[in-house]
Write an enzyme that holds these catalytic residues in place. Structure first.
Site, PDB file in Angstrom:
ATOM      1  N   TYR A  78       0.671  50.302  -6.293  1.00 45.38           N
ATOM      2  CA  TYR A  78       2.260  50.380  -6.973  1.00 45.38           C
ATOM      3  C   TYR A  78       2.455  51.807  -6.649  1.00 45.38           C
ATOM      4  CZ  TYR A  78       5.516  51.044 -10.589  1.00 45.38           C
ATOM      5  OH  TYR A  78       6.402  51.305 -11.427  1.00 45.38           O
ATOM      6  N   ASP A  80       0.087  59.229  -3.031  1.00 41.51           N
ATOM      7  CA  ASP A  80       0.873  59.496  -4.190  1.00 41.51           C
ATOM      8  C   ASP A  80      -0.038  59.699  -5.101  1.00 41.51           C
ATOM      9  OD1 ASP A  80       1.938  58.425  -6.207  1.00 41.51           O
ATOM     10  OD2 ASP A  80       2.609  56.219  -5.578  1.00 41.51           O
ATOM     11  N   LYS A  95       4.418  62.320 -13.250  1.00 37.92           N
ATOM     12  CA  LYS A  95       3.725  61.914 -14.592  1.00 37.92           C
ATOM     13  C   LYS A  95       4.077  63.177 -15.297  1.00 37.92           C
ATOM     14  CE  LYS A  95       3.877  57.081 -14.025  1.00 37.92           C
ATOM     15  NZ  LYS A  95       3.572  56.277 -13.283  1.00 37.92           N
ATOM     16  N   TYR A 136      10.448  45.804 -17.816  1.00 40.44           N
ATOM     17  CA  TYR A 136       9.884  44.253 -17.468  1.00 40.44           C
ATOM     18  C   TYR A 136       9.944  43.497 -19.024  1.00 40.44           C
ATOM     19  CZ  TYR A 136       9.083  46.410 -13.779  1.00 40.44           C
ATOM     20  OH  TYR A 136       8.899  47.297 -11.878  1.00 40.44           O
TER      21      TYR A 136
HETATM   22  C1  LIG Z   1       4.498  55.994 -11.827  1.00 45.74           C
HETATM   23  C2  LIG Z   1       4.184  56.062 -10.559  1.00 45.74           C
HETATM   24  C3  LIG Z   1       5.133  55.500  -9.646  1.00 45.74           C
HETATM   25  C4  LIG Z   1       6.380  55.569  -9.926  1.00 45.74           C
HETATM   26  O1  LIG Z   1       7.086  56.917 -10.931  1.00 45.74           O
HETATM   27  P1  LIG Z   1       8.373  56.756 -12.238  1.00 45.74           P
HETATM   28  O2  LIG Z   1       8.272  58.488 -11.840  1.00 45.74           O
HETATM   29  O3  LIG Z   1       7.924  55.605 -12.864  1.00 45.74           O
HETATM   30  O4  LIG Z   1       9.516  56.030 -10.548  1.00 45.74           O
HETATM   31  C5  LIG Z   1       5.033  55.921  -8.228  1.00 45.74           C
HETATM   32  N1  LIG Z   1       3.408  55.874  -7.489  1.00 45.74           N
HETATM   33  C6  LIG Z   1       2.552  55.973  -8.734  1.00 45.74           C
HETATM   34  C7  LIG Z   1       1.356  56.017  -8.302  1.00 45.74           C
HETATM   35  C8  LIG Z   1       2.790  56.023 -10.385  1.00 45.74           C
HETATM   36  O5  LIG Z   1       1.494  55.963 -10.942  1.00 45.74           O
END
Ligand SMILES: *Cc1c(COP(=O)(O)O)cnc(C)c1O
Length: 448
Positions: free
Chosen positions: A154, A268, A297, A23
């Site tokens: 997100y 997520d 992550k 970004y």
């Molecule tokens: C970082 C993140 C993603 C995306 O993961 P990437 O490995 O960057 O593609 C998806 N959902 C959440 C909640 C995140 O914090």
């Protein structure tokens, strides 16, 4: 590559205008060069030639939870390199993947029975959405192809993941009709975890706001049920959408709604998984079991890109009994053995120590971030697990905040109006104090 200061300086100039950063424009501010990383510290060189030793208060975007060059993670990577670094996953399998799948299903919230390995968090969200659509098709409801979610989320940067992100923050307008239109309900009311004397915690929220939200959510689900395949949300903590927590009851409401309308509940936990919020998984705050769970992550302790999609036996057998019989995805680097090996070593560390580490970091952040409350321009200070957030009234000048924190020995990367930390779990009490103090200085510098 020369590892001298002059070498790092040359590097920054060669980078500038050549390589895109996240970004950031090609002619944007120059990045700092990483000369080395060890434990929780980064050695950095600025474009001015100055050097800094800094505690990484970001855990490299929330993933390096055990710090850098951790002995057992390094050992796991070396051991796997000496066997094989990568093999295709079509028609082949290997011990690191099977072991990791067994462990993830055992530790995840709810009765998870199957694992799909993806190469990044965003891709795991894509896979979770495919899975949801295939599930509905298997239930003979092929018309259910949209996602119900809340504002302020997100979920990643690929197109479908982006379509589930907050429409404004996610810059949906820039991509027009290529983005699928999802169903957005309001974001759950903000809640905070309050620590009582003696250490017990309770959630505080405006009950009326919570009831209103739940009614709107139920109405939205009822209105769109026949076109929606799944609910996709970040449980308890919305991360990149604003570092805001919501009450566990909201997650319970989402579980009820999903059951009522036969939607899959996709959680997520890419940011929240593995202890970050003070529970092993954020869903554990509500004792809610998802139908589909995404992790990423911190999965590999920040060493390599790996994510996983977990689902229940029920969803698995429906897919197996459906037209295609398989989940229609299969990346080249699926279940990369190096990544899986390091993930197994990282889970050993997480299991041994997340609770004590996150608990102590949480208490220390609560204590040391209090100082930010007195600064003009600070509108909120909040802590959940090993996440400490200072919210300002105005957008943060990232260059000023970063620079100020570096002068106080800490690396931060604020966004919008938030100066926050998600420190490595291996921080000592003094390190947490140093992070909080640097954040306070950064806030003061931005407010000045
Ligand atoms: C970082 C993140 C993603 C995306 O993961 P990437 O490995 O960057 O593609 C998806 N959902 C959440 C909640 C995140 O914090």
């Amino acid at each position: 590559m020369p590892d001298t200061v002059a070498g790092a300086f040359g590097l920054i100039e060669r980078d500038h205008g050549l390589v895109w950063h996240p970004y950031a424009p090609l002619d944007g501010p120059r990045p700092y060069a990483v000369d080395s990383a060890e434990g929780i510290r980064l050695s950095l060189t600025a474009s001015s030639g100055e050097t800094f030793e800094a505690i990484d208060a970001m855990s490299s975007w929330w993933c390096a939870v055990h710090g850098y060059r951790h002995r057992s993670l390094d050992a796991a990577a070396h051991a796997q390199i000496d066997m094989f670094s990568h093999v295709m996953f079509g028609g082949l399998t290997h011990a690191p993947a099977v072991r990791l799948a067994e462990r993830l299903t055992a530790m995840a919230p709810g009765p998870m029975a199957h694992v799909f390995f993806a190469d990044s968090g965003s891709v795991s969200v894509e896979v979770a959405v495919k899975l949801s659509l295939q599930y509905q098709a298997a239930r003979r409801r092929p018309g259910r192809q949209r996602i119900l979610t809340v504002r302020g989320g997100y979920h990643g940067d690929t197109f479908v993941a982006m379509s589930v992100c907050d429409p404004v923050d996610g810059m949906h307008a820039s991509f027009g009709s290529i983005l699928p239109r999802q169903v957005f309900a309001p974001r759950p009311p903000q809640a905070r975890l309050v620590e009582q004397p003696g250490g017990a915690t309770t959630w505080e929220v405006d009950d009326h706001e919570l009831d209103v939200w739940a009614d709107v959510m139920r109405a939205s689900a009822a209105e769109h049920a026949d076109e929606v395949a799944a609910i996709v949300v970040e449980p308890i903590l919305q991360g990149a959408g604003g570092m805001r927590a919501y009450h566990p009851d909201c997650l319970r409401v989402l579980r009820e709604i999903a059951d009522e309308h036969d939607l899959l509940l996709v959680l997520d936990e890419i940011a929240t998984g593995f202890g970050r919020t003070g529970r092993l998984f954020a869903a554990d705050w509500a004792d809610v079991a998802p139908d589909v769970l995404c992790v990423g992550k911190a999965l590999t302790g920040g060493y390599l890109s790996l994510a996983a999609v977990l689902t229940t036996g029920e969803v698995g057998s429906l897919i197996t009994g459906s037209q295609h019989r398989s989940l229609l995805h299969g990346p080249t680097f699926m279940a990369n053995p190096l990544a899986c090996s390091v993930a197994n070593a990282s889970l050993d560390l997480v299991e041994a120590s997340w609770q004590a580490s996150v608990g102590s970091i949480s208490t220390l952040l609560r204590h040391h971030l209090q100082a930010a409350r007195t600064i003009d321009g600070v509108v909120d200070v909040r802590v959940l697990g090993a996440v400490g957030v200072v919210e300002l009234a105005e957008p943060v000048d990232v260059a000023v905040a970063t620079r100020t924190a570096l002068e106080h020995g800490v690396w931060i990367r604020p966004f919008r109006n938030l100066i926050y930390t998600m420190p490595p779990y291996v921080c000592e009490p003094d390190d947490v104090a140093a992070i909080a103090q640097a954040m306070v200085h950064a806030c003061a510098a931005c407010a000045a």
